[in-house]
Design a protein around this motif. Structure first.
Motif, short mmCIF file in Angstrom:
data_model
loop_
_atom_site.label_atom_id
_atom_site.label_comp_id
_atom_site.label_asym_id
_atom_site.label_seq_id
_atom_site.Cartn_x
_atom_site.Cartn_y
_atom_site.Cartn_z
N LEU A 76 0.74 -1.39 -0.15
CA LEU A 76 0.09 0.20 -0.07
C LEU A 76 0.37 1.10 -0.10
O LEU A 76 0.18 2.12 -0.96
N ALA A 79 2.20 2.57 -3.43
CA ALA A 79 0.97 2.43 -4.07
C ALA A 79 0.24 3.59 -4.37
O ALA A 79 -0.11 4.78 -5.31
N LEU A 140 -11.82 0.33 -1.49
CA LEU A 140 -10.06 -0.01 -2.27
C LEU A 140 -9.94 -1.55 -2.53
O LEU A 140 -10.15 -2.24 -2.14
N LEU A 142 -6.46 -3.94 -4.08
CA LEU A 142 -4.89 -3.28 -3.97
C LEU A 142 -4.44 -4.80 -4.43
O LEU A 142 -5.16 -6.06 -3.80
N LEU A 201 -3.75 0.04 -7.22
CA LEU A 201 -5.13 0.25 -6.05
C LEU A 201 -5.83 1.03 -7.31
O LEU A 201 -5.86 1.65 -7.81
#
Ligand SMILES: [Fe+2]
Length: 231
Positions: A76, A79, A140, A142, A201
Motif C-alpha cells: 500500500l 501504491a 479500495l 489492492l 490500487l
C-alpha cells in the motif's frame, strides 16, 4: 439502527475529519472524471455521486470496525506514493492518513494461497461501514505486482473501477492508466491482470439493492458464469 456486522455508533461523519475528506475525495473522482461520451457511464457516475452526496448531506453514521490487515497491504505505501503523483493524488494522500484504520478482506472462504498474498479489498462506504450507506458500496482494492485476478461477475450489481495507481488490464482489452474508469454491468465477466513492476490500487463502486449489497454471494467462475462478493 444496526448493520449486519457492526453496531452503528452515535458518531456522525462530521466528527471525523479524515473520513469526511475521504468521502469528498471519492465524490470528486466521480464528479470530475469524464464519461467518455457514454450515457451509460454518465448515469453510473451520477448515481454514485447522488449516493455519496446523500451521506454527506445527512451527516451519515460511522461504524466502528476493528482494523484488519492482509499480506498485500505491504504494497500500500508504494501504491499511495505512486498515486500521489497521479490524477487521483488527493484521494491517495487521504487514504494514507486513514490507512491504519482500514479493514482489509479477501471475501472468499477458499482461494488460491498465492492470490491471498497478492490481493485484498477494503470498504469505505456501505452497509458494513466504516461510513454507513444502504445503497452503495465504495471501497479500495489492492493488487501486488504481477497479480492475475480470476474471472468473476456480479449479479444485480453494477460496478465501476477507477485506478489510483499502477497499470492494469481487464479481459486483455487495454492497459488502463491511473484515472481510468471501467464499468462492469451486472453479469459482465471480468478478469484483471496487473503490471509486473508496481502494485495497483483501484477505487470501486457497487450500486445495487441493500439485500444484494449485504449478501452478494460469491465464487470465482472457473469458466462458468458465477457471482462474486469481492470487487
Ligand atoms: Fe469485479
Amino acid at each position: 439502527m444496526r448493520s449486519d456486522n457492526h453496531p452503528i455508533t452515535s458518531r456522525r461523519l462530521s466528527e471525523d475529519a479524515d473520513m469526511t475528506y475521504l468521502l469528498r475525495d471519492v465524490d470528486e473522482v466521480y464528479r470530475r472524471s469524464s464519461a467518455g461520451g457514454s450515457k451509460v457511464i454518465r448515469s453510473h457516475q451520477r448515481r454514485v455521486r447522488e449516493s455519496v452526496s446523500r451521506v454527506l448531506e445527512c451527516d451519515g453514521y460511522l461504524l466502528n470496525p476493528e482494523p484488519v490487515g492482509k499480506p498485500v497491504v505491504n504494497h500500500l505505501p508504494r501504491a499511495l506514493e505512486l498515486g500521489a503523483s497521479g490524477p487521483l493524488a488527493q484521494l491517495a494522500r487521504t487514504v494514507g492518513r486513514i490507512a491504519a484504520r482500514l479493514v482489509w478482506a479477501h471475501g472468499y472462504d477458499k482461494m488460491p494461497r498465492s492470490l491471498a498474498r497478492r490481493y485484498a479489498f477494503t470498504e469505505i462506504l456501505g452497509p458494513s461501514g466504516p461510513i454507513f450507506s444502504e445503497n452503495v458500496i465504495i471501497g479500495l482494492v489492492l493488487f501486488a505486482p504481477g497479480t492475475v485476478y480470476p474471472q468473476h461477475s456480479h449479479q444485480q450489481i453494477e460496478e465501476s473501477y477507477v485506478s489510483v495507481a499502477g497499470a492494469w488490464s481487464e479481459n486483455d482489452a487495454a492497459v488502463y492508466a491511473p484515472g481510468s474508469l471501467i464499468l462492469n454491468r451486472p453479469g459482465d465477466l471480468h478478469r484483471i491482470t496487473v503490471g509486473d513492476r508496481d502494485p495497483c490500487l483501484l477505487v470501486y463502486a457497487w450500486l445495487g439493492t441493500l439485500e444484494r449489497l449485504r449478501q452478494p454471494e460469491m465464487v470465482f467462475t472457473r469458466g462458468r458464469r458465477g457471482e462474486a462478493s469481492i470487487p
